[in-house]
Scaffold this motif. Structure first.
Motif, PDB file in Angstrom:
ATOM      1  N   UNK A   1       0.779  -1.152   0.010  1.00 47.91           N
ATOM      2  CA  UNK A   1      -0.136   0.133  -0.008  1.00 47.91           C
ATOM      3  C   UNK A   1       0.881   1.198  -0.093  1.00 47.91           C
ATOM      4  N   UNK A   2       2.280   1.108   0.316  1.00 47.65           N
ATOM      5  CA  UNK A   2       3.054   2.239   0.215  1.00 47.65           C
ATOM      6  C   UNK A   2       3.405   2.598  -1.218  1.00 47.65           C
ATOM      7  N   UNK A   3       3.129   1.923  -1.906  1.00 51.24           N
ATOM      8  CA  UNK A   3       3.454   2.120  -3.332  1.00 51.24           C
ATOM      9  C   UNK A   3       2.299   2.867  -3.855  1.00 51.24           C
ATOM     10  N   UNK A   4       2.515   4.130  -4.398  1.00 55.64           N
ATOM     11  CA  UNK A   4       1.584   5.175  -4.777  1.00 55.64           C
ATOM     12  C   UNK A   4       1.507   5.248  -6.370  1.00 55.64           C
ATOM     13  N   UNK A   5       2.654   4.680  -6.997  1.00 54.29           N
ATOM     14  CA  UNK A   5       2.563   4.844  -8.529  1.00 54.29           C
ATOM     15  C   UNK A   5       3.611   3.788  -8.981  1.00 54.29           C
ATOM     16  N   UNK A   6       3.576   3.352 -10.281  1.00 52.46           N
ATOM     17  CA  UNK A   6       4.431   2.503 -10.912  1.00 52.46           C
ATOM     18  C   UNK A   6       4.345   2.971 -12.380  1.00 52.46           C
ATOM     19  N   UNK A   7       5.561   3.827 -13.001  1.00 52.08           N
ATOM     20  CA  UNK A   7       5.394   4.352 -14.420  1.00 52.08           C
ATOM     21  C   UNK A   7       6.467   3.652 -14.993  1.00 52.08           C
ATOM     22  N   UNK A   8       5.961   3.144 -16.271  1.00 50.53           N
ATOM     23  CA  UNK A   8       6.988   2.469 -17.282  1.00 50.53           C
ATOM     24  C   UNK A   8       7.874   3.591 -17.930  1.00 50.53           C
ATOM     25  N   UNK A   9       9.041   3.599 -17.977  1.00 47.74           N
ATOM     26  CA  UNK A   9       9.549   4.843 -18.677  1.00 47.74           C
ATOM     27  C   UNK A   9      10.403   4.315 -19.925  1.00 47.74           C
ATOM     28  N   UNK A  10      10.523   2.970 -20.010  1.00 47.85           N
ATOM     29  CA  UNK A  10      10.899   2.555 -21.407  1.00 47.85           C
ATOM     30  C   UNK A  10      10.590   0.881 -21.514  1.00 47.85           C
ATOM     31  N   UNK A  11      10.556   0.323 -22.568  1.00 47.88           N
ATOM     32  CA  UNK A  11      10.376  -1.224 -22.776  1.00 47.88           C
ATOM     33  C   UNK A  11      10.833  -1.484 -24.239  1.00 47.88           C
ATOM     34  N   UNK A  12      11.723  -2.550 -24.307  1.00 48.16           N
ATOM     35  CA  UNK A  12      12.029  -3.047 -25.558  1.00 48.16           C
ATOM     36  C   UNK A  12      12.464  -4.328 -25.407  1.00 48.16           C
ATOM     37  N   UNK A  13      12.408  -5.086 -26.709  1.00 46.77           N
ATOM     38  CA  UNK A  13      12.765  -6.455 -26.626  1.00 46.77           C
ATOM     39  C   UNK A  13      13.984  -6.588 -27.738  1.00 46.77           C
ATOM     40  N   UNK A  14      14.945  -7.246 -27.203  1.00 49.51           N
ATOM     41  CA  UNK A  14      16.101  -7.270 -28.209  1.00 49.51           C
ATOM     42  C   UNK A  14      15.839  -8.338 -28.984  1.00 49.51           C
TER      43      UNK A  14
ATOM     44  N   UNK B   1       7.382  11.216  -0.014  1.00 49.73           N
ATOM     45  CA  UNK B   1       7.386  10.593  -1.374  1.00 49.73           C
ATOM     46  C   UNK B   1       8.996  10.155  -1.666  1.00 49.73           C
ATOM     47  N   UNK B   2       9.072   9.097  -2.066  1.00 51.09           N
ATOM     48  CA  UNK B   2      10.389   8.527  -2.362  1.00 51.09           C
ATOM     49  C   UNK B   2      10.234   7.893  -3.698  1.00 51.09           C
ATOM     50  N   UNK B   3      11.540   7.690  -4.582  1.00 53.79           N
ATOM     51  CA  UNK B   3      11.413   7.103  -5.837  1.00 53.79           C
ATOM     52  C   UNK B   3      12.642   5.942  -5.832  1.00 53.79           C
ATOM     53  N   UNK B   4      12.090   4.980  -6.669  1.00 57.71           N
ATOM     54  CA  UNK B   4      13.115   4.138  -6.899  1.00 57.71           C
ATOM     55  C   UNK B   4      13.186   3.411  -8.381  1.00 57.71           C
ATOM     56  N   UNK B   5      14.387   3.428  -8.913  1.00 57.48           N
ATOM     57  CA  UNK B   5      14.533   3.166 -10.225  1.00 57.48           C
ATOM     58  C   UNK B   5      14.823   1.758 -10.566  1.00 57.48           C
ATOM     59  N   UNK B   6      13.860   0.951 -11.209  1.00 61.12           N
ATOM     60  CA  UNK B   6      13.997  -0.342 -11.543  1.00 61.12           C
ATOM     61  C   UNK B   6      14.463  -0.672 -12.912  1.00 61.12           C
ATOM     62  N   UNK B   7      15.337  -1.683 -13.168  1.00 61.10           N
ATOM     63  CA  UNK B   7      15.444  -2.245 -14.446  1.00 61.10           C
ATOM     64  C   UNK B   7      15.355  -3.716 -14.458  1.00 61.10           C
ATOM     65  N   UNK B   8      14.313  -4.261 -15.351  1.00 60.43           N
ATOM     66  CA  UNK B   8      14.129  -5.629 -15.365  1.00 60.43           C
ATOM     67  C   UNK B   8      14.512  -6.152 -16.595  1.00 60.43           C
ATOM     68  N   UNK B   9      15.213  -7.700 -16.602  1.00 67.53           N
ATOM     69  CA  UNK B   9      15.335  -8.489 -17.670  1.00 67.53           C
ATOM     70  C   UNK B   9      14.572  -9.670 -17.776  1.00 67.53           C
ATOM     71  N   UNK B  10      13.680  -9.803 -18.581  1.00 69.79           N
ATOM     72  CA  UNK B  10      13.019 -11.170 -18.678  1.00 69.79           C
ATOM     73  C   UNK B  10      13.680 -11.829 -19.889  1.00 69.79           C
ATOM     74  N   UNK B  11      14.427 -13.052 -19.729  1.00 72.90           N
ATOM     75  CA  UNK B  11      15.005 -13.875 -20.689  1.00 72.90           C
ATOM     76  C   UNK B  11      13.962 -15.122 -20.833  1.00 72.90           C
ATOM     77  N   UNK B  12      13.381 -15.139 -21.760  1.00 66.57           N
ATOM     78  CA  UNK B  12      12.343 -16.301 -22.088  1.00 66.57           C
ATOM     79  C   UNK B  12      13.031 -17.479 -22.392  1.00 66.57           C
ATOM     80  N   UNK B  13      14.091 -17.477 -23.268  1.00 64.08           N
ATOM     81  CA  UNK B  13      14.997 -18.804 -23.477  1.00 64.08           C
ATOM     82  C   UNK B  13      15.515 -19.426 -22.154  1.00 64.08           C
ATOM     83  N   UNK B  14      16.008 -18.470 -21.378  1.00 66.96           N
ATOM     84  CA  UNK B  14      16.752 -19.023 -20.533  1.00 66.96           C
ATOM     85  C   UNK B  14      15.836 -19.303 -18.961  1.00 66.96           C
ATOM     86  N   UNK B  15      14.646 -18.674 -19.176  1.00 65.81           N
ATOM     87  CA  UNK B  15      13.736 -18.793 -17.979  1.00 65.81           C
ATOM     88  C   UNK B  15      14.235 -18.076 -16.995  1.00 65.81           C
ATOM     89  N   UNK B  16      14.576 -16.766 -17.038  1.00 62.59           N
ATOM     90  CA  UNK B  16      15.226 -16.065 -15.775  1.00 62.59           C
ATOM     91  C   UNK B  16      14.604 -14.590 -16.071  1.00 62.59           C
TER      92      UNK B  16
END
Length: 185
Positions: A33-46, A77-92
């Motif tokens: 409940x402490x999370x007030x917003x999640x904004x996607x800054x960029x999304x791409x597929x290699x 208010x505080x902000x966290x920067x998150x970068x995620x990688x979803x590798x469907x081949x390695x399932x990670x």
């Protein structure tokens, strides 16, 4: 620098976990409940690797005591920067988060991974490197880091509990779509 690490196994497939991961800050997760917003800054597929890279800004309401804010300044208010990688081949899935708020005083860099485990389960790994940036005051720096690791651990337990509820709800609501996704992989 102090390090917090933990791991556990979720009794859900990698497809379920990697899909539900995008819903972990949803309204039915009463642990976030402490999370007030999640904004996607960029999304791409290699195109060569198929890895999905997503960059997000997570906005939270801080639980820092008012007296600390009055001394150091800042808001609730505080902000966290998150970068995620979803590798469907390695399932990670790998997510790397860094605090932006008060990063000149305390730096927190968290890395989370999800990988398939035996028996249609998913292994969760978490590591946070916490560094207080207080110049040469080693005793104060150590105390801040120790307190931060302890608090991070308490929050990690809540985070896992909340994610378990998201996984259960996702299975009930989105079960058919996840099964289709698993067949496609």
């Amino acid at each position: 620098m102090k390090v917090f690490s933990s791991s556990c196994t979720f009794d859900y497939t990698w497809a379920e976990v990697s899909t539900a991961n995008w819903r972990k800050y949803c309204p039915w997760n009463d642990k976030t409940t402490h999370v007030t917003a999640v904004d996607t800054l960029s999304r791409s597929v290699d195109p060569e690797t198929g890895i999905l890279r997503t960059e997000r800004l997570i906005t939270c309401k801080q639980t820092v005591p008012a007296w600390v804010r009055s001394i150091l300044g800042g808001s609730e208010t505080s902000h966290v920067h998150e970068i995620s990688y979803v590798d469907p081949k390695a399932k990670k899935v790998t997510m790397v988060s860094t605090n932006l708020t008060w990063s000149n005083i305390l730096s927190v860099r968290e890395t989370v991974t999800y990988r398939p485990d035996q028996g249609n389960k998913t292994r969760f790994g978490q590591e946070a490197k916490i560094t207080a940036l207080c110049g040469g005051w080693q005793k104060i720096k150590t105390k801040i880091e120790e307190a931060s690791v302890e608090r991070f651990g308490e929050n990690a337990i809540k985070g896992r509990e909340g994610f378990e509820s998201v996984l259960a709800m996702s299975r009930r609501v989105f079960g058919e779509e996840v099964e289709k996704l698993q067949v496609a992989m």
